[in-house]
Each structure stands twice: as structure tokens, then as C-alpha cells.
Motif scaffolding. Structure first.
Motif, mmCIF file in Angstrom:
data_model
loop_
_atom_site.group_PDB
_atom_site.id
_atom_site.type_symbol
_atom_site.label_atom_id
_atom_site.label_comp_id
_atom_site.label_asym_id
_atom_site.label_seq_id
_atom_site.Cartn_x
_atom_site.Cartn_y
_atom_site.Cartn_z
ATOM 1 N N HIS A 3 0.823 -1.214 0.000
ATOM 2 C CA HIS A 3 0.000 0.000 0.000
ATOM 3 C C HIS A 3 0.863 1.272 0.000
ATOM 4 O O HIS A 3 0.631 2.202 -0.770
ATOM 5 C CB HIS A 3 -0.932 -0.027 1.229
ATOM 6 N N HIS A 4 1.881 1.260 0.836
ATOM 7 C CA HIS A 4 2.740 2.433 0.965
ATOM 8 C C HIS A 4 3.432 2.756 -0.366
ATOM 9 O O HIS A 4 3.472 3.913 -0.807
ATOM 10 C CB HIS A 4 3.769 2.164 2.076
ATOM 11 N N VAL A 7 0.896 4.176 -2.939
ATOM 12 C CA VAL A 7 0.570 5.586 -2.686
ATOM 13 C C VAL A 7 1.731 6.476 -3.149
ATOM 14 O O VAL A 7 1.535 7.496 -3.813
ATOM 15 C CB VAL A 7 0.257 5.819 -1.186
ATOM 16 N N SER A 8 2.948 6.039 -2.851
ATOM 17 C CA SER A 8 4.078 6.889 -3.208
ATOM 18 C C SER A 8 4.265 6.950 -4.742
ATOM 19 O O SER A 8 4.567 8.009 -5.302
ATOM 20 C CB SER A 8 5.295 6.400 -2.428
ATOM 21 N N ILE A 10 1.786 6.741 -6.893
ATOM 22 C CA ILE A 10 0.683 7.608 -7.357
ATOM 23 C C ILE A 10 1.065 9.072 -7.183
ATOM 24 O O ILE A 10 0.876 9.896 -8.082
ATOM 25 C CB ILE A 10 -0.628 7.262 -6.599
ATOM 26 N N MET A 11 1.650 9.397 -6.046
ATOM 27 C CA MET A 11 2.048 10.793 -5.789
ATOM 28 C C MET A 11 3.096 11.240 -6.818
ATOM 29 O O MET A 11 3.019 12.352 -7.343
ATOM 30 C CB MET A 11 2.604 10.948 -4.358
ATOM 31 N N GLU A 30 -9.078 5.171 0.837
ATOM 32 C CA GLU A 30 -7.707 5.259 0.306
ATOM 33 C C GLU A 30 -7.638 6.074 -0.987
ATOM 34 O O GLU A 30 -6.600 6.652 -1.303
ATOM 35 C CB GLU A 30 -7.097 3.859 0.128
ATOM 36 N N ASP A 33 -7.844 9.703 0.063
ATOM 37 C CA ASP A 33 -6.574 10.154 0.644
ATOM 38 C C ASP A 33 -5.539 10.599 -0.398
ATOM 39 O O ASP A 33 -4.640 11.370 -0.069
ATOM 40 C CB ASP A 33 -5.965 9.036 1.512
ATOM 41 N N VAL A 34 -5.636 10.095 -1.644
ATOM 42 C CA VAL A 34 -4.651 10.532 -2.653
ATOM 43 C C VAL A 34 -5.202 11.648 -3.551
ATOM 44 O O VAL A 34 -4.514 12.125 -4.460
ATOM 45 C CB VAL A 34 -4.161 9.356 -3.556
ATOM 46 N N LEU A 267 -7.513 1.911 -5.593
ATOM 47 C CA LEU A 267 -6.211 2.587 -5.647
ATOM 48 C C LEU A 267 -5.358 2.028 -6.791
ATOM 49 O O LEU A 267 -4.667 2.771 -7.492
ATOM 50 C CB LEU A 267 -5.518 2.396 -4.296
ATOM 51 N N PHE A 271 -3.730 4.080 -9.950
ATOM 52 C CA PHE A 271 -2.322 3.959 -10.337
ATOM 53 C C PHE A 271 -2.198 3.629 -11.827
ATOM 54 O O PHE A 271 -1.450 4.273 -12.572
ATOM 55 C CB PHE A 271 -1.649 2.889 -9.471
#
Ligand code: 13P
Ligand code: SF4
Length: 303
Positions: A3-4, A7-8, A10-11, A30, A33-34, A267, A271
Motif C-alpha cells: 500500500h505504501h 501511494v508513493s 501515485i504521488m 484510500e 486520501d490521494v 487505488l 495507479f
């Protein structure tokens, strides 16, 4: 990818591809959150036009992504999942509207934004749950054909006394909320204020403390004295409210109601959409031209 890492990535991809993630308030926690921007249907449509960025990944059901494309046709609007539709929007077709127009000459046709681009192209005016009442009040005395939501339509009719015909569509999520759910919630959580979305049945709406779009729920809670709220809408909104107001308590009205369609966006799909640039929303130029009249009129009238 865990997950981490997801997210990174995606950012990073948001920056690399200069993409803004806009998400509806019912999206999975989730995904919320992004997101760069969260909002209700009206806020998403308005901001899609106003944003300076040219590339939007819209996390919401199809009509929301289509509306963004119609109001900002020069921008690239991507959806993480083409199959995320709104069943209520599918309850009326452009052909139905053309037939109704012949049956109801002289009526102003008003469509809730939960409709396809083709239906928007056939009507005079669009509305969302946050501006429907105000727009009908501005129309003063016009005979209106409202579609497709019978619950929102009945609420507008009840509140404004407008001369209105209403199409019998409904949202399978909100239409399940019962008066007993509200009464039981009030008994279990004394002092809680009941806030509810207008896609719910009329008897429950009339018994609630406030009938609000998802965006209006945020403003209402921010300004309220109460510390506890019974929330009559999709469960994603409870996450949104809990995140914004950690010092207040939010309880679902009845059980937790889930819109399976909103939840089709994950999520992982966010991505993939950023990575591949798939799937762009395409609406043909003639439909954009015709549908933008009813959406622009709505944006103009609700300034
Ligand atoms: P809002 O515009 O209030 O967010 O509502 C959209 C929707 O689809 C509710 O079911
Ligand atoms: Fe459509 Fe209802 Fe889902 Fe909203 S909650 S997107 S109206 S099915």
C-alpha cells in the motif's frame, strides 16, 4: 507493491504527468486520501472548468467524468474505471426524453446531473442536489418535467409547490433508507442531528433536521453546535466527515449504505490510469455542444 509503495508511486505519477485527481465524497477512503480535490457533483463540475491544469483523473461514477469533459472539453479527463456507472442515470434515455417532450409541450425539462451526456443534450437545464431547490425557485411558475430521481423530484415539489411532473427513477442506495432507521438512530444517539441526502424517500427527508448534498453536509457540520450526527447517505461520506471533524461523532442512519458503483474505483486502478493515460472520457462534439447548454445554464444560475 504494498500500500505504501502504491501511494508513493501515485504521488510521483501525479507530478510527472501533471494530473489533478478529483474525487467524489463517496470514494473509498484510500482513494480520497490521494485526491487533490474532493467534492460533490456541483463542486467537481465547477472546479473541473476552473482548474488551470489540463489533465484530470476523475474518481467518481461516469456521469461525473462526463460532466467534467462537457464543461471543460479542451481538458483531458480520465476515468480509472469505465464500468463505474450510476444505475439511476441509466433509468432514462435520450429517446425517453424526446418522447416526453412531445407528450409534455410547454414544460421546462430539468435533469439531475445523474444522467448521461446524451440525456443532458435533450434537456433545458441541469441541477445537482445542492442547487435543485434554488434553481426551481428561480424558475418561478414554469411547468417543469423533472428527471430521473423521483425522491429528489418529490422533495423539490414538496418544498417549492412547483407545478412538476417527475420521472420514476431512483438511487438504489438512498431509496433503501427508512423512517425506522432515522427513528432508531435518534433513540440510540440522543441529541444527534439527522442530516440526509435528498435522493432518500420523502417521509425520511421530512423527518430529518437537514436535507443536504454531500458538499453541503460538510458546511452544515462545520457550522453546527451539535457534536453528533446521524448521516443518511453513502458510507464514503462518513469517512470524509470523520477525517474533517475528528472531534465529532458520525453514525450511519440504519446500516452503512454502500454504492457498489463508486467502489469499483480502487487505488490500483488509479495507479494504472496515471501510468497508462487510460481511459480518456470521449464525448462527441455535437453532444458536448448540446449538453453544455443545460450544464452551463445551471452553472450560470447557481453562481
Ligand atoms: P452529491 O452531488 O450530493 O455529492 O450527490 C451525488 C450522488 O450521486 C449522490 O448519490
Ligand atoms: Fe448513483 Fe446512487 Fe451511487 Fe449516487 S449513490 S452514484 S445516485 S447509485
Amino acid at each position: 507493491m504494498n500500500h505504501h509503495e502504491l501511494v508513493s508511486r501515485i504521488m510521483d505519477l501525479k507530478k510527472e504527468t501533471k494530473t489533478v485527481i478529483m474525487a467524489h465524497n463517496y470514494q473509498r477512503p484510500e482513494v480520497q486520501d490521494v485526491a487533490d480535490i474532493l467534492g460533490d457533483s456541483l463542486e467537481l463540475a465547477r472546479l473541473a472548468r476552473e482548474l488551470k491544469e489540463e489533465r484530470i483523473l476523475l474518481c467518481g461514477v461516469r456521469f461525473m467524468a462526463e460532466s467534467a469533459k462537457i464543461v471543460a472539453p479542451e481538458k483531458t479527463v480520465l476515468t480509472p474505471e469505465e464500468e463505474a456507472g450510476c444505475p439511476m442515470a441509466d433509468m432514462i434515455s435520450a429517446e425517453d426524453v424526446r418522447r416526453l417532450r412531445k407528450e409534455f409541450p410547454g414544460y421546462l425539462f430539468m435533469a439531475y446531473v445523474n444522467t448521461s451526456a446524451e440525456v443532458k443534450a435533450e434537456v433545458d437545464l441541469c441541477c445537482t442536489s445542492s442547487n435543485a431547490l434554488a434553481l426551481v425557485r428561480k424558475l418561478k411558475g414554469e411547468k417543469i418535467f423533472f428527471l430521473p430521481d423521483k425522491n429528489l423530484g418529490s422533495w423539490i415539489k414538496d418544498q417549492t409547490g412547483a407545478d412538476m411532473e417527475v420521472w420514476p427513477g431512483f438511487c438504489y442506495v438512498h431509496n433503501r433508507i427508512r423512517l425506522e432507521d432515522l427513528e432508531k438512530g435518534r433513540a440510540e444517539h440522543p441529541g444527534a442531528e439527522a442530516i440526509i441526502h435528498p435522493e432518500s424517500p420523502l417521509d425520511v427527508l421530512k423527518a430529518a433536521d437537514a436535507v443536504l448534498s454531500t458538499g453541503q453536509m460538510i458546511t452544515y457540520v462545520r457550522e453546527a453546535q451539535a457534536k453528533r450526527f446521524l448521516v443518511g447517505t453513502e458510507e464514503g461520506m462518513i469517512y470524509r466527515l470523520e477525517t474533517l471533524f475528528p472531534d465529532r461523532d458520525f453514525y450511519p442512519m440504519g446500516k452503512r449504505f454502500t454504492c457498489e458503483n463508486m467502489k469499483k474505483i480502487t487505488l490500483e486502478k488509479v495507479f494504472q490510469a496515471l501510468l497508462t493515460g487510460e481511459k480518456p472520457i470521449n464525448v462527441d462534439s455535437e453532444t458536448i455542444r448540446r449538453a453544455s447548454r443545460s450544464l452551463d445554464r445551471m452553472l450560470e444560475m447557481s453562481r
